[in-house]
Design a protein around this motif. Structure first.
Motif, PDB file in Angstrom:
ATOM      1  N   GLY A  79       0.792  -1.231   0.000  1.00  0.00           N
ATOM      2  CA  GLY A  79       0.000   0.000   0.000  1.00  0.00           C
ATOM      3  C   GLY A  79       0.822   1.278   0.000  1.00  0.00           C
ATOM      4  N   SER A  80       2.146   1.170  -0.001  1.00  0.00           N
ATOM      5  CA  SER A  80       2.915   2.413   0.055  1.00  0.00           C
ATOM      6  C   SER A  80       2.933   3.093  -1.311  1.00  0.00           C
ATOM      7  CB  SER A  80       4.326   2.166   0.583  1.00  0.00           C
ATOM      8  OG  SER A  80       4.966   1.199  -0.189  1.00  0.00           O
ATOM      9  N   GLU A  81       2.966   4.420  -1.268  1.00  0.00           N
ATOM     10  CA  GLU A  81       2.990   5.230  -2.490  1.00  0.00           C
ATOM     11  C   GLU A  81       4.287   6.000  -2.504  1.00  0.00           C
ATOM     12  OE1 GLU A  81      -0.571   7.459  -1.864  1.00  0.00           O
ATOM     13  OE2 GLU A  81      -1.869   5.759  -2.343  1.00  0.00           O
ATOM     14  N   LEU A  82       5.195   5.600  -3.331  1.00  0.00           N
ATOM     15  CA  LEU A  82       6.507   6.235  -3.356  1.00  0.00           C
ATOM     16  C   LEU A  82       6.532   7.312  -4.415  1.00  0.00           C
ATOM     17  CD1 LEU A  82       8.636   2.958  -3.310  1.00  0.00           C
ATOM     18  CD2 LEU A  82       7.729   4.230  -1.377  1.00  0.00           C
ATOM     19  N   ILE A  83       7.085   8.426  -4.055  1.00  0.00           N
ATOM     20  CA  ILE A  83       7.205   9.517  -5.023  1.00  0.00           C
ATOM     21  C   ILE A  83       8.685   9.775  -5.256  1.00  0.00           C
ATOM     22  CG2 ILE A  83       6.709  11.944  -5.454  1.00  0.00           C
ATOM     23  CD1 ILE A  83       4.309  11.500  -3.446  1.00  0.00           C
ATOM     24  N   ILE A  84       9.095   9.654  -6.501  1.00  0.00           N
ATOM     25  CA  ILE A  84      10.504   9.907  -6.784  1.00  0.00           C
ATOM     26  C   ILE A  84      10.603  11.129  -7.670  1.00  0.00           C
ATOM     27  CG2 ILE A  84      11.252   7.518  -6.521  1.00  0.00           C
ATOM     28  CD1 ILE A  84      11.158   7.285  -9.539  1.00  0.00           C
TER      29      ILE A  84
ATOM     30  N   PRO B 229       1.302   7.031 -12.051  1.00  0.00           N
ATOM     31  CA  PRO B 229       1.915   6.101 -11.106  1.00  0.00           C
ATOM     32  C   PRO B 229       2.053   4.709 -11.711  1.00  0.00           C
ATOM     33  CG  PRO B 229      -0.326   6.626 -10.430  1.00  0.00           C
ATOM     34  CD  PRO B 229      -0.030   7.489 -11.620  1.00  0.00           C
ATOM     35  N   ILE B 230       3.150   4.059 -11.423  1.00  0.00           N
ATOM     36  CA  ILE B 230       3.291   2.682 -11.870  1.00  0.00           C
ATOM     37  C   ILE B 230       3.081   1.761 -10.669  1.00  0.00           C
ATOM     38  CG2 ILE B 230       5.684   3.434 -12.186  1.00  0.00           C
ATOM     39  CD1 ILE B 230       6.220   0.672 -13.290  1.00  0.00           C
TER      40      ILE B 230
ATOM     41  N   THR C 103       5.478   6.938  -8.197  1.00  0.00           N
ATOM     42  CA  THR C 103       5.066   8.085  -9.015  1.00  0.00           C
ATOM     43  C   THR C 103       6.259   9.007  -9.214  1.00  0.00           C
ATOM     44  OG1 THR C 103       2.960   7.951  -7.880  1.00  0.00           O
ATOM     45  CG2 THR C 103       3.327   9.899  -9.232  1.00  0.00           C
ATOM     46  N   LYS C 104       6.366   9.502 -10.442  1.00  0.00           N
ATOM     47  CA  LYS C 104       7.497  10.380 -10.748  1.00  0.00           C
ATOM     48  C   LYS C 104       7.024  11.823 -10.712  1.00  0.00           C
ATOM     49  CE  LYS C 104       9.164  10.541 -14.865  1.00  0.00           C
ATOM     50  NZ  LYS C 104       9.698  10.065 -16.136  1.00  0.00           N
ATOM     51  N   GLU C 105       7.723  12.633  -9.984  1.00  0.00           N
ATOM     52  CA  GLU C 105       7.373  14.047  -9.918  1.00  0.00           C
ATOM     53  C   GLU C 105       7.935  14.772 -11.131  1.00  0.00           C
ATOM     54  OE1 GLU C 105       6.806  15.552  -5.399  1.00  0.00           O
ATOM     55  OE2 GLU C 105       8.801  15.654  -6.257  1.00  0.00           O
ATOM     56  N   PRO C 106       7.298  15.881 -11.499  1.00  0.00           N
ATOM     57  CA  PRO C 106       7.829  16.624 -12.632  1.00  0.00           C
ATOM     58  C   PRO C 106       9.249  17.133 -12.346  1.00  0.00           C
ATOM     59  CG  PRO C 106       5.842  17.656 -11.730  1.00  0.00           C
ATOM     60  CD  PRO C 106       6.103  16.464 -10.913  1.00  0.00           C
ATOM     61  N   ILE C 107       9.957  17.405 -13.397  1.00  0.00           N
ATOM     62  CA  ILE C 107      11.338  17.897 -13.257  1.00  0.00           C
ATOM     63  C   ILE C 107      11.329  19.259 -12.601  1.00  0.00           C
ATOM     64  CG2 ILE C 107      13.359  18.624 -14.576  1.00  0.00           C
ATOM     65  CD1 ILE C 107      12.259  16.724 -16.798  1.00  0.00           C
ATOM     66  N   ARG C 108      12.216  19.395 -11.631  1.00  0.00           N
ATOM     67  CA  ARG C 108      12.326  20.712 -11.000  1.00  0.00           C
ATOM     68  C   ARG C 108      13.716  21.266 -11.266  1.00  0.00           C
ATOM     69  NH1 ARG C 108      10.579  17.944  -6.861  1.00  0.00           N
ATOM     70  NH2 ARG C 108      12.523  18.377  -5.759  1.00  0.00           N
TER      71      ARG C 108
ATOM     72  N   GLU D 182      15.906  10.936  -7.423  1.00  0.00           N
ATOM     73  CA  GLU D 182      16.099  10.889  -5.994  1.00  0.00           C
ATOM     74  C   GLU D 182      14.807  10.485  -5.323  1.00  0.00           C
ATOM     75  OE1 GLU D 182      17.331  14.921  -4.898  1.00  0.00           O
ATOM     76  OE2 GLU D 182      15.279  15.148  -4.160  1.00  0.00           O
ATOM     77  N   TYR D 183      14.986   9.900  -4.186  1.00  0.00           N
ATOM     78  CA  TYR D 183      13.848   9.488  -3.399  1.00  0.00           C
ATOM     79  C   TYR D 183      14.048  10.092  -2.021  1.00  0.00           C
ATOM     80  CZ  TYR D 183      10.813   6.633  -0.571  1.00  0.00           C
ATOM     81  OH  TYR D 183       9.861   6.228   0.329  1.00  0.00           O
ATOM     82  N   ARG D 184      13.155  10.982  -1.645  1.00  0.00           N
ATOM     83  CA  ARG D 184      13.268  11.680  -0.360  1.00  0.00           C
ATOM     84  C   ARG D 184      14.650  12.320  -0.201  1.00  0.00           C
ATOM     85  NH1 ARG D 184       8.577  12.430   1.793  1.00  0.00           N
ATOM     86  NH2 ARG D 184       7.175  10.729   1.361  1.00  0.00           N
ATOM     87  N   GLY D 185      15.104  12.962  -1.259  1.00  0.00           N
ATOM     88  CA  GLY D 185      16.328  13.737  -1.142  1.00  0.00           C
ATOM     89  C   GLY D 185      17.598  12.942  -1.343  1.00  0.00           C
TER      90      GLY D 185
END
Lengths: 694, 319
Positions: free
Chosen positions: A249-254, A335-336, A367-372, A267-270
């Protein structure tokens, strides 16, 4: 020479001794001449028997007798009586030799050799053995011979169990008898046709061994047997998955970082993560084998599960697979979902052969965040400093706990089904028994066993969690033991460390006290890395990793660690502080070789290079133990290094890591040249001992 | 350093003199009784001398030519000239040659062939052609072949499986499946598993507890529960504890004191217990134990190969 007093020989004895020596020397030299010339006359054999009666360990003389037997048996042709008498004479010679030396390997083997020819009566053997065992009830040759005879005579397990009971009845302080009993019970447990369950086989044993322990609690004979019984009782359970990373059930955002060149950085959480090798970690409650793509299926991914244990072991508590999420890149906008199923098809087995229980489905999303754009400077990493002001104790929400630390709430389902009433009852009854014993006197074994039983009781009550209702009492018992049995204090201290870690991971609230956001490096990044700080806890042992699988930054400084065994479970670990511990060698860092994400490592102020004896030498893959062939550039290790071992070990350890920052100061290993050596073998290194490398 | 410690320290010179004197003595009863295992004795004595930094006190050529005279056509070595070949003495021969950096004088194929042929179908090893099976022989075969860089000539997987089949409820190992755990046997099995990179097969915490409970009140170690302490277990128990990284579970200072108490400070040598008669066997195990305890002035010894660490390093890292 065992047990012979140290005193100068009296002159009259010296003469006798010299005569004895001369006689034996003659016998021996005459024998060798006969042996070399293959002389097997009656006289030669008699002299040989005399020799063996004086010196039963003279092995070549036994070999000679076997050759002589072959000679005479061939001569006897088909006359069974003649053959039998040849062998009977051998049994007589062995008996005489055993009377001289009950521990003679050669004599015992000769007897087995004779009997295995099948010409001798076995009737006398058990009686002879009983007589010998009366003289020395712990003689392990005699016990081995007993097992050999039992096999030959087809004696039933029950009959042999009765024999051990008799021996224990005569004197409970007979470890050999307890040992033999455990072997017989194992046989009974393994033989399925007896229809006996663990409960049937083990239940009565508790009473028997309690009697022994309670009669004299300081006699060790029953200690190990009792521990084995507890272990057998606890073992009668199927393997279960206690945790995983990512957890269900975890939702990871990279986040994708801008970068030059072709390969995108994520990166994942910095902290950086390699999408081509995205780890999935499974943690079972016991070592299992048979984890493969057919038993743990991952939807739409080809995976290879590997046991996370050293060398070539096929069983492990921890299994890991690396998914290639980079391959999904083109359609990796939303999200994949990754979904895997454990135990749908048979094959996962515990060491005792129990199959994995109910199939379990685990799913998580990435889930991939947009490029910053502001992340550009992330490409030039700053030095990580472990100073206290760099950590802040902001509230960490449950979702983060779940995904970053992998702290999973206890699953309630199928909990009851795996634990039988018998197991719970047995442990409870033992707890009561040992409390009674301790009410009489503070026996060491009473305290230790009670501590173990209480931990077993917790493990039965909370199979998925690290919860404990007994930990305070267990800690009390262990602390008492460090004082009353100082010889083994460090054994108890390691248990204390494990109980502390269990308390610490037993609830979200406890764990939060040790979680801090790190604001030192890459502060511009949106997500600050989360750091688990277990510093200053006097830890001498690590464990309970099942709740900490997702930790990326870990501070273990200022503890008593001389080993980091088990740390390989933290597959996402990127920054690790081990400074101010008791690590004695580079070999102690073996678990780091399995951490592909590790970038920042601090091992300053340890004892690396201070010890002449390395206790981790054989727990480290190297040419010594044939699990790693090392090929190095001979120019790298200075040929005149005082202790080249440190260089070799550092080479083997660091060549597989891609560290960007390393701190090593405060270790005896530094001989002035070590730093330049480290720079040479680690091209990825940007910071060494607090200095930026150019 | 040891001399500064006076009577309480290790009497290095006395022990060296004692070993050299035993080497020359051949006529008393004990020497005659031990004649058949002189090659073991050479290993004990010479390794002790090396650990004490005095290996140069012996004539290398003399020792080496005597060792080679113990070898048989089969490739195996006897315990002395004229005695039958056995794996026990084959290891001692290889170890002593390793001490002198003389392994190259061996016909490696021949020795390898002798040992390889002793492996049985179930992975176990016989000690010689007469078929006695024991995990001691498994260790010897594995250690010996490893020193010769020929471990690949046997079925290592089966050899390891056989050793594992001798594991007991207390985490220890016996001579054959079903045999009781004994510290000497545990050394052999743990050593063989260490050399083959298979220590994951050992239950380190369980075995570690059994081993650390071998320390009795006097500080000495026994080899099985409820037995008397004996200096030889300073090697068997300690080396096993070191290989599984649990040696800090005993009190090292008390053990050092026990070993030093077993010295004959007058005539040299170390005995099994205080005030018993000394012998080369216990002198070696006492000194090797002190080496494992990082006693000053004693060279470090490798816990698996039972040879000085520099000798082992030379074989595996400089090759």
């Amino acid at each position: 020479m065992h047990g012979r007093p140290r005193k100068p020989e009296k002159p009259e004895n010296a003469a006798a001794s010299a005569a004895k020596a001369e006689k034996l020397r003659l016998l021996q030299s005459q024998f060798l001449s006969n042996h070399h010339n293959r002389i097997y006359t009656k006289e030669a054999l008699e002299a040989n028997a005399k020799l063996l009666e004086i010196n039963p360990e003279y092995y070549t003389a036994w070999n000679y007798r076997k050759l002589a037997v072959q000679h005479y048996v061939a001569e006897a042709g088909s006359d069974p009586q003649a053959i039998k008498s040849v062998y009977d004479e051998e049994l007589r010679v062995v008996e005489a030799a055993l009377r001289q030396n009950f521990k003679s390997y050669g004599a015992w083997h000769h007897r087995k050799w004779v009997l295995s020819m099948g010409h001798s009566s076995l009737d006398q053997e058990l009686r002879l053995l009983d007589k010998l065992q009366q003289l020395d009830s712990r003689n392990f040759h005699a016990w081995n011979y007993r097992r050999f005879l039992a096999e030959l005579l087809n004696r039933s397990v029950e009959d042999e169990l009765m024999h051990t009971e008799d021996m224990i009845g005569i004197n409970f302080s007979n470890y050999s008898a307890w040992h033999n009993r455990s072997m017989l019970l194992c046989k009974q447990l393994k033989e399925n046709d007896t229809g006996l369950t663990s409960k049937d086989v083990l239940s009565n044993e508790y009473e028997l061994v309690q009697n022994a322990i309670f009669t004299d609690p300081d006699d060790q004979s029953g200690w190990f047997y009792h521990l084995w019984l507890i272990d057998q009782t606890m073992k009668a359970k199927p393997p279960i998955l206690t945790s995983s990373w990512p957890s269900n059930g975890s939702e990871l955002i990279i986040s994708r970082k801008q970068c030059q060149g072709k390969c995108p950085l994520y990166e994942y959480r910095g902290l950086n993560i390699d999408l081509k090798e995205f780890p999935v970690v499974l943690y079972f409650n016991q070592a299992v084998s048979g984890v493969r793509s057919s038993t743990v299926t991952v939807k739409s991914f080809n995976v290879t599960w590997k046991p996370l244990s050293p060398s070539n072991s096929l069983a492990s508590e921890i299994w890991v697979a690396y998914l290639n999420l980079a391959g999904e890149e083109c359609h990796f906008e939303g999200p994949i979902t990754v979904e895997f199923c454990i135990g749908q098809s048979q094959g996962i087995l515990s060491s005792s052969g129990s199959p994995y229980g109910k199939p379990l489905r685990v799913a998580f999303t990435v889930t991939k965040e947009p490029i910053r754009v502001q992340d550009v400077e992330g490409h030039n990493p700053e030095m990580v400093s472990w100073e206290d002001p760099n950590f802040c104790a902001d509230e960490v929400d449950s979702g983060v706990l779940n995904s970053d630390v992998s702290f999973i709430k206890e699953r309630k389902e199928n909990k009851e089904s795996t634990i039988s009433e018998w197991q719970k009852d047995t442990i409870s009854k033992e707890i009561a028994g040992f409390r009674d014993l301790l009410s009489i006197k503070d026996y060491k074994i009473g305290k230790l066993t009670l501590a173990r039983l209480l931990m077993a009781d917790d493990a039965l009550s909370f199979p998925y969690g690290n919860r404990s209702v007994h930990s305070a009492e267990v800690l009390e018992l262990l602390k008492d033991l460090t004082k009353s049995d100082p010889t083994h204090s460090r054994y108890y201290e390691e248990h204390i460390s494990l109980v502390l870690l269990q308390q610490l991971t037993s609830s979200e609230e406890m764990l939060r006290r040790h979680l801090f956001y790190f604001k030192g490096a890459n502060t511009s990044s949106f997500h600050k890395p989360l750091c688990l700080r277990l510093n200053n806890l006097s830890l001498s042992r690590l464990g309970l990793f099942n709740k900490l699988l997702g930790v990326q930054m870990l501070d273990l400084s200022n503890n008593e660690l001389q080993s980091i065994e088990g740390l390989e479970a933290m597959q996402l670990l990127s920054c690790l502080n081990l400074s101010k511990n008791k690590l004695g060698s580079f070999t102690a860092l073996e678990p780091l070789r399995h951490l592909k994400s590790l970038k920042v490592l601090n091992i300053s102020d340890n004892e690396i290079g201070s010890h002449s004896i390395d206790t981790r030498r054989y727990l480290f893959s190297s040419p010594l133990s044939h699990n790693e062939a090392v090929v190095w550039d001979p120019d790298v290790v200075p040929s005149d290094a005082a202790s080249p071992t440190n260089y070799w070990e550092a080479f083997m350890l660091f060549k597989s890591l891609k560290l960007t920052q390393l701190d090593t100061i405060g270790n005896a290993v530094d001989d002035g040249r070590f730093r330049s050596f480290l720079v040479k073998i680690m091209p990825s290194l940007l910071f060494l001992d607090g200095q930026k490398l150019v | 350093m040891e001399m500064e410690m006076g009577n309480s320290g290790l009497a290095v010179e006395k022990h060296v003199q004692y070993i050299l004197s035993v080497e020359k003595r051949k006529d008393d009863f004990v020497s005659v009784v031990m004649e058949h295992l002189r090659l073991n004795g050479a290993y004990w004595g010479l390794t002790t001398l090396d650990l004490l930094g005095k290996i140069h006190a012996v004539d290398v050529d003399e020792v080496v030519s005597w060792i080679m005279a113990c070898q048989h056509e089969s490739g195996g070595f006897g315990g002395n000239i004229g005695h039958d070949p056995h794996i026990l003495y084959t290891l001692s021969a290889v170890q002593v040659l390793a001490l002198f950096d003389k392994i190259h004088i061996l016909d490696i194929d021949k020795v390898t062939n002798y040992i390889t042929k002793l492996q049985n179908e179930d992975g176990s090893f016989s000690g010689d052609m007469w078929g006695e099976v024991d995990t001691r022989f498994s260790y010897i075969a594995i250690c010996c072949l490893s020193l010769l860089h020929r471990l690949d000539s046997i079925n290592v997987e089966k050899a390891v499986d056989y050793i594992v089949s001798c594991k007991n409820m207390d985490g220890g190992f016996g001579c054959t499946p079903g045999g009781e755990s004994h510290a000497g046997q545990i050394f052999c099995c743990v050593g063989a598993l260490a050399i083959t990179g298979s220590l994951d097969k050992v239950d380190k915490d369980l075995l570690g507890w059994w081993l650390c409970e071998r320390q009795v009140k006097s500080g000495g170690l026994n080899g099985r529960p409820e037995k008397l302490p004996d200096v030889c277990y300073s090697w068997w128990v300690l080396s096993s504890l070191i290989m599984i990284d649990r040696v800090h579970w005993i009190d090292k200072e008390k053990l050092i004191k026990f070993i030093l108490d077993c010295q004959d400070t007058e005539n040299g040598g170390i005995s099994d217990r205080p005030d018993d008669a000394v012998d080369v066997f216990h002198t070696y195990f006492g000194v090797a134990g002190l080496s494992l305890l990082e006693y000053p002035g004693v060279k470090p010894i490798d816990p698996a190969y039972a040879l000085p660490t520099d000798v082992v390093n030379r074989i595996f890292f400089n090759g």
